[in-house]
Every structure is written in structure tokens, then in C-alpha cells.
Design an enzyme around this catalytic site. Structure first.
Site, short mmCIF file in Angstrom:
data_model
loop_
_atom_site.label_atom_id
_atom_site.label_comp_id
_atom_site.label_asym_id
_atom_site.label_seq_id
_atom_site.Cartn_x
_atom_site.Cartn_y
_atom_site.Cartn_z
N CYS A 1 0.82 -1.20 0.00
CA CYS A 1 0.00 0.00 0.00
C CYS A 1 0.87 1.27 0.00
O CYS A 1 1.60 1.52 -0.94
CB CYS A 1 -0.97 -0.04 1.17
SG CYS A 1 -2.40 1.04 1.01
N HIS A 2 0.82 2.07 1.06
CA HIS A 2 1.60 3.30 1.16
C HIS A 2 3.02 3.07 1.71
O HIS A 2 3.83 3.99 1.73
CB HIS A 2 0.89 4.32 2.06
CG HIS A 2 -0.33 4.93 1.43
ND1 HIS A 2 -1.53 4.27 1.35
CD2 HIS A 2 -0.51 6.14 0.85
CE1 HIS A 2 -2.41 5.05 0.76
NE2 HIS A 2 -1.82 6.19 0.44
#
Length: 175
Positions: free
Chosen positions: A109-110
């Protein structure tokens, strides 16, 4: 035993809960010992997107950790989590050393924001949450929109829906 310990590096808050708990369960079920690292000792706050979820207690500070003690590194996402980690010099140095070790590093994800800060994505083919693609390209990575991408010792995935493939790929990299 270092070959059975898996480091999970998180900040004090903003961790996407399932991106910590799902890979944690996968490595634990496979007989590995997950270890929660954070820049500071004490509790860390997980989130279900933007809603606070349960807390967990860091097992060790990243400043007291050694890459030699672990078989792999997992970097869970959440927007605030990697954003905080990339401002912590010890966390960034740990991530950079882990990438240089050749041992598996799995980011979802991030989480690749921390990899960008560690300057270890240049020339790597990888994926992430879509909003990071410009950051990754600007740091020299080739960004692709795929469920899971492996390039050398780096494993990346886009989002919580990718967790089954992410965890399976991580376990495969561990042998």
C-alpha cells in the site's frame, strides 16, 4: 534464532490494521516469529482506514534492532504510518540496510514511501497504492498496477485486497 524472526516495522500510529495482522498471522502460522519494531517503545495504534482500531505493543525499538537478527522485513501501510517512518532516521537506515542485505523486504500500500526515503527503489519494478506511483517513478522505480510484484529481494503489493497474494509471496521468498 535469526532465520525464524520476521521484523514488522511500524510508526506509533496510522498503521492499516489488516496490513499488519494478516501477514503477521501468515508468518506466525508458517512457524516464524513476528517481531513488532517501532521508533519508540510502547503501544502503537492501528486503524481500519481512518477509524482507530486496536493497539499493539512494540517488542523492540528499531534503533536497538539489527538486520542480522531477522530473516525478512515487512512494511505495513496506512497513510500516516510510512509518512511518519520516513521522517525517522533510524527507521530509514534500518530499511536501507535491510534492502542492502538481500533479505526479503515486503511493502504494501503506502509503505513504499519509506523505501523512497531510504533511496532503494531506483531501477526496481514495483507496485503500491496508486497515489504513490508518481513518487516512485520520481525516485527511479518502474511502477506497475499489479497485485504483487517481486524484484530481487523486494516484494510489493497495492492494497488490502492483495494481502493473500502478498503473504503467499512473502512466505515463498522465505523458502
Amino acid at each position: 534464532m535469526p532465520d525464524r524472526k520476521i521484523a514488522f516495522l511500524v510508526a506509533a500510529e496510522g498503521i492499516e490494521r489488516v496490513e499488519l495482522t494478516e501477514p503477521w498471522k501468515a508468518v506466525s502460522d508458517a512457524g516464524y516469529e513476528p517481531v513488532l519494531l517501532s521508533p519508540k517503545a510502547g503501544e502503537v495504534q492501528t486503524f481500519n482506514h481512518l477509524t482507530a482500531a486496536e493497539t499493539a505493543t512494540a517488542d523492540q525499538t528499531v534503533g536497538d534492532a539489527s538486520v542480522d537478527d531477522f530473516a525478512a522485513l515487512v512494511l505495513p501501510g496506512g497513510v500516516a504510518n510510512p509518512d511518519a517512518l520516513r521522517t525517522d532516521a533510524k527507521a530509514v537506515a534500518f530499511v536501507k540496510s535491510f534492502m542492502q542485505s538481500g533479505k526479503p523486504v515486503a511493502a504494501i500500500c503506502h509503505a513504499p514511501w519509506t523505501l523512497v526515503e531510504a533511496d532503494v527503489v531506483r531501477g526496481k519494478r514495483m507496485t503500491s497504492w496508486p497515489s504513490l506511483q508518481t513518487d516512485l517513478r520520481n525516485a527511479g522505480a518502474e511502477w506497475v498496477d499489479e497485485t504483487v510484484v517481486t524484484d530481487g529481494n523486494l516484494i510489493t503489493s497495492r492494497k488490502p485486497d492483495d494481502l493473500p497474494a502478498f503473504s503467499k509471496t512473502l512466505l515463498g521468498a522465505l523458502g
